[in-house]
Design a protein around this motif. Structure first.
Motif, PDB file in Angstrom:
ATOM      1  N   GLU A 161       0.825  -1.212   0.000  1.00 55.54           N
ATOM      2  CA  GLU A 161       0.000   0.000   0.000  1.00 55.54           C
ATOM      3  C   GLU A 161       0.858   1.261   0.000  1.00 55.54           C
ATOM      4  N   LYS A 162       1.933   1.234   0.770  1.00 47.96           N
ATOM      5  CA  LYS A 162       2.836   2.388   0.816  1.00 47.96           C
ATOM      6  C   LYS A 162       3.471   2.646  -0.551  1.00 47.96           C
ATOM      7  N   VAL A 163       3.914   1.574  -1.203  1.00 53.87           N
ATOM      8  CA  VAL A 163       4.519   1.712  -2.533  1.00 53.87           C
ATOM      9  C   VAL A 163       3.474   2.194  -3.539  1.00 53.87           C
ATOM     10  N   ALA A 164       2.279   1.620  -3.458  1.00 54.18           N
ATOM     11  CA  ALA A 164       1.199   2.017  -4.369  1.00 54.18           C
ATOM     12  C   ALA A 164       0.878   3.499  -4.223  1.00 54.18           C
ATOM     13  N   ASN A 165       0.869   4.000  -3.003  1.00 52.18           N
ATOM     14  CA  ASN A 165       0.571   5.416  -2.769  1.00 52.18           C
ATOM     15  C   ASN A 165       1.624   6.318  -3.395  1.00 52.18           C
ATOM     16  N   PHE A 166       2.883   5.871  -3.335  1.00 53.90           N
ATOM     17  CA  PHE A 166       3.938   6.664  -3.984  1.00 53.90           C
ATOM     18  C   PHE A 166       3.750   6.656  -5.503  1.00 53.90           C
ATOM     19  N   ILE A 167       3.495   5.492  -6.058  1.00 53.98           N
ATOM     20  CA  ILE A 167       3.264   5.385  -7.512  1.00 53.98           C
ATOM     21  C   ILE A 167       2.087   6.266  -7.910  1.00 53.98           C
ATOM     22  N   ASN A 168       1.019   6.254  -7.105  1.00 50.55           N
ATOM     23  CA  ASN A 168      -0.172   7.067  -7.404  1.00 50.55           C
ATOM     24  C   ASN A 168       0.139   8.554  -7.447  1.00 50.55           C
ATOM     25  N   SER A 169       1.157   8.976  -6.697  1.00 47.43           N
ATOM     26  CA  SER A 169       1.475  10.407  -6.646  1.00 47.43           C
ATOM     27  C   SER A 169       2.019  10.925  -7.967  1.00 47.43           C
ATOM     28  N   CYS A 170       2.442  10.023  -8.843  1.00 47.41           N
ATOM     29  CA  CYS A 170       2.995  10.440 -10.141  1.00 47.41           C
ATOM     30  C   CYS A 170       1.861  10.810 -11.099  1.00 47.41           C
ATOM     31  N   PRO A 171       1.829  12.041 -11.606  1.00 48.51           N
ATOM     32  CA  PRO A 171       0.758  12.459 -12.514  1.00 48.51           C
ATOM     33  C   PRO A 171       0.729  11.692 -13.837  1.00 48.51           C
ATOM     34  N   GLY A 172       1.833  10.996 -14.169  1.00 53.20           N
ATOM     35  CA  GLY A 172       1.875  10.223 -15.405  1.00 53.20           C
ATOM     36  C   GLY A 172       1.299   8.833 -15.279  1.00 53.20           C
ATOM     37  N   VAL A 173       0.871   8.451 -14.066  1.00 55.46           N
ATOM     38  CA  VAL A 173       0.265   7.128 -13.835  1.00 55.46           C
ATOM     39  C   VAL A 173      -1.248   7.260 -13.897  1.00 55.46           C
ATOM     40  N   SER A 174      -1.858   6.464 -14.768  1.00 53.70           N
ATOM     41  CA  SER A 174      -3.320   6.527 -14.907  1.00 53.70           C
ATOM     42  C   SER A 174      -4.014   5.351 -14.227  1.00 53.70           C
ATOM     43  N   HIS A 175      -3.436   4.155 -14.309  1.00 54.86           N
ATOM     44  CA  HIS A 175      -4.018   2.956 -13.710  1.00 54.86           C
ATOM     45  C   HIS A 175      -2.981   2.298 -12.796  1.00 54.86           C
ATOM     46  N   ASN A 176      -3.439   1.817 -11.642  1.00 52.34           N
ATOM     47  CA  ASN A 176      -2.529   1.148 -10.721  1.00 52.34           C
ATOM     48  C   ASN A 176      -3.326   0.097  -9.947  1.00 52.34           C
ATOM     49  N   TYR A 177      -2.962  -1.183 -10.113  1.00 61.33           N
ATOM     50  CA  TYR A 177      -3.725  -2.289  -9.529  1.00 61.33           C
ATOM     51  C   TYR A 177      -2.825  -3.275  -8.799  1.00 61.33           C
ATOM     52  N   GLU A 178      -3.374  -3.857  -7.754  1.00 57.13           N
ATOM     53  CA  GLU A 178      -2.782  -5.066  -7.186  1.00 57.13           C
ATOM     54  C   GLU A 178      -3.359  -6.242  -7.960  1.00 57.13           C
ATOM     55  N   ARG A 179      -2.467  -7.170  -8.373  1.00 58.10           N
ATOM     56  CA  ARG A 179      -2.919  -8.342  -9.121  1.00 58.10           C
ATOM     57  C   ARG A 179      -2.321  -9.608  -8.499  1.00 58.10           C
ATOM     58  N   THR A 180      -2.958 -10.728  -8.787  1.00 58.14           N
ATOM     59  CA  THR A 180      -2.584 -12.012  -8.190  1.00 58.14           C
ATOM     60  C   THR A 180      -1.379 -12.628  -8.917  1.00 58.14           C
ATOM     61  N   HIS A 181      -0.191 -12.194  -8.530  1.00 61.24           N
ATOM     62  CA  HIS A 181       1.046 -12.692  -9.141  1.00 61.24           C
ATOM     63  C   HIS A 181       2.199 -12.257  -8.251  1.00 61.24           C
ATOM     64  N   ASP A 182       3.382 -12.900  -8.417  1.00 63.26           N
ATOM     65  CA  ASP A 182       4.572 -12.438  -7.692  1.00 63.26           C
ATOM     66  C   ASP A 182       4.870 -10.985  -8.046  1.00 63.26           C
ATOM     67  N   PHE A 183       4.753 -10.652  -9.338  1.00 63.39           N
ATOM     68  CA  PHE A 183       4.730  -9.237  -9.718  1.00 63.39           C
ATOM     69  C   PHE A 183       3.315  -8.772  -9.399  1.00 63.39           C
ATOM     70  N   ASN A 184       3.166  -8.064  -8.296  1.00 65.20           N
ATOM     71  CA  ASN A 184       1.813  -7.839  -7.767  1.00 65.20           C
ATOM     72  C   ASN A 184       1.299  -6.413  -7.883  1.00 65.20           C
ATOM     73  N   LEU A 185       2.141  -5.471  -8.333  1.00 71.59           N
ATOM     74  CA  LEU A 185       1.688  -4.094  -8.516  1.00 71.59           C
ATOM     75  C   LEU A 185       1.890  -3.701  -9.974  1.00 71.59           C
ATOM     76  N   TRP A 186       0.794  -3.399 -10.649  1.00 70.46           N
ATOM     77  CA  TRP A 186       0.813  -3.130 -12.092  1.00 70.46           C
ATOM     78  C   TRP A 186       0.274  -1.732 -12.351  1.00 70.46           C
TER      79      TRP A 186
END
Length: 334
Positions: free
Chosen positions: A79-104
């Motif tokens: 959640e902390k990492v996701a919040n940082f990613i969300n702060s970037c104005p160039g990011v439009s979509h950000n999801y947790e997904r069921t995989h070892d790579f879990n933040l897309w």
């Protein structure tokens, strides 16, 4: 009223016509008065079924560089990492997904700043993320969410046009800046934009039609809250497809109405899947049924389904805004 809502949802997910009174045109098709249609749309937005009705601009045709990025993040830090990613104005979509790579997330940047890869490296460094992949589009087979089907197995026609990028003038960038975001729910929404731009309504409509012809503007349409609209299962299917079969398989997968996006993407040592398809269903079983159909029909056994478990961000980026430069200055000064 439920059936009427369904008809309205279907038509506004199509195209809002580029005419002076677009809602009047749609209301006539539905057998409604213009004021009635606008009230229903307002209600759908109040009930969080419709996110917004807005222009969908093509970032590539606006001169932006974009990619799909995946981070592998420890669950307790996600959640902390996701919040940082969300702060970037160039990011439009950000999801947790069921995989070892879990933040897309999807990232789009103007090339006159740092390169996209350098920005991802900076994000990874700031979030102490060691393992990530940057997956670029090689070929697009389909793009466009239209949730108006009963079964993911339904098929329909689709087409993807290719366009040549032509840099926008300052005047054109201003038009994009003013018209992006939700359109006014009024009888003459384009008149409201034209006033802000100090041009005539017809001049603006002519320019927007030109944007469509050039591939800059895909369409103006409604974007739904998938779950509120009954499509509670959302999964990204990724497939390892032989190079000589990509065209055939990509076109086949894209033909299903339950598939909103279908791309060939780059691969690397950490990621071997080259074909991506977003699937929206009314249940996880719906999604799995379609994947099994594709796997059986095309003899594809090497694939993974990544279900969306959390939506951290879903909003259109503000093109030609100074927000991105300000964000970059802020995080590079830390």
């Amino acid at each position: 009223m439920g059936n009427e809502f369904d008809k309205i949802l279907k038509i506004i997910q199509g195209e809002i016509p580029l005419v002076k009174r677009p809602f009047l045109v749609l209301a006539k098709e539905l057998g409604l008065k213009e004021t009635e249609l606008l009230k229903v749309i307002e209600k759908l937005m109040e009930d969080s079924i419709v996110r917004q009705i807005a222009p969908i601009y093509d970032s590539k045709m606006l001169g932006y560089d974009s990619a799909l990025v995946a981070f592998r993040v420890d669950k307790e830090r996600l959640e902390k990492v996701a919040n940082f990613i969300n702060s970037c104005p160039g990011v439009s979509h950000n999801y947790e997904r069921t995989h070892d790579f879990n933040l897309w997330f999807t990232l789009a940047v103007l090339p006159d700043t740092l390169s996209l890869e350098d920005i991802v490296k900076l994000m990874a460094k700031r979030t102490q993320t060691q393992d990530y992949v940057v997956l670029r589009t090689v070929r697009m087979f389909k793009i466009g969410v239209k949730l108006d089907y009963e079964s993911t197995l339904e098929r329909g026609s689709f087409s993807v046009n290719t366009y040549t990028y032509i840099p926008l003038s300052d005047e054109e960038k201003k038009i994009v800046s003013v018209t992006q975001g939700s359109i006014p729910l009024t009888e003459r929404p384009f008149f409201e934009y034209a006033k802000k731009l100090s041009i005539s309504e017809e001049e603006l409509l002519t320019k927007l039609r030109e944007f469509k012809e050039r591939g800059i503007l895909r369409r103006i349409s409604a974007i739904l809250h998938h779950r509120r609209a009954g499509f509670v299962a959302n999964a990204m299917s990724v497939w390892k497809v032989p190079e000589d079969s990509i065209e055939e398989v990509g076109s086949y997968i894209a033909s299903f109405k339950g598939v909103s996006h279908c791309y060939e993407r780059t691969t690397n040592e950490s990621w071997k899947y080259n074909l991506f398809a977003m699937i929206h269903g009314k249940s996880m079983e719906d999604v799995q049924r379609l994947v099994e159909r594709i796997s059986g029909e095309k003899a594809l056994r090497d694939y993974v389904l990544l279900f969306s478990t959390r939506e951290f961000k879903k909003e259109r980026i503000r093109y030609f805004s100074e927000d991105f430069d300000e964000w970059l200055r802020k995080i590079t000064s830390i």
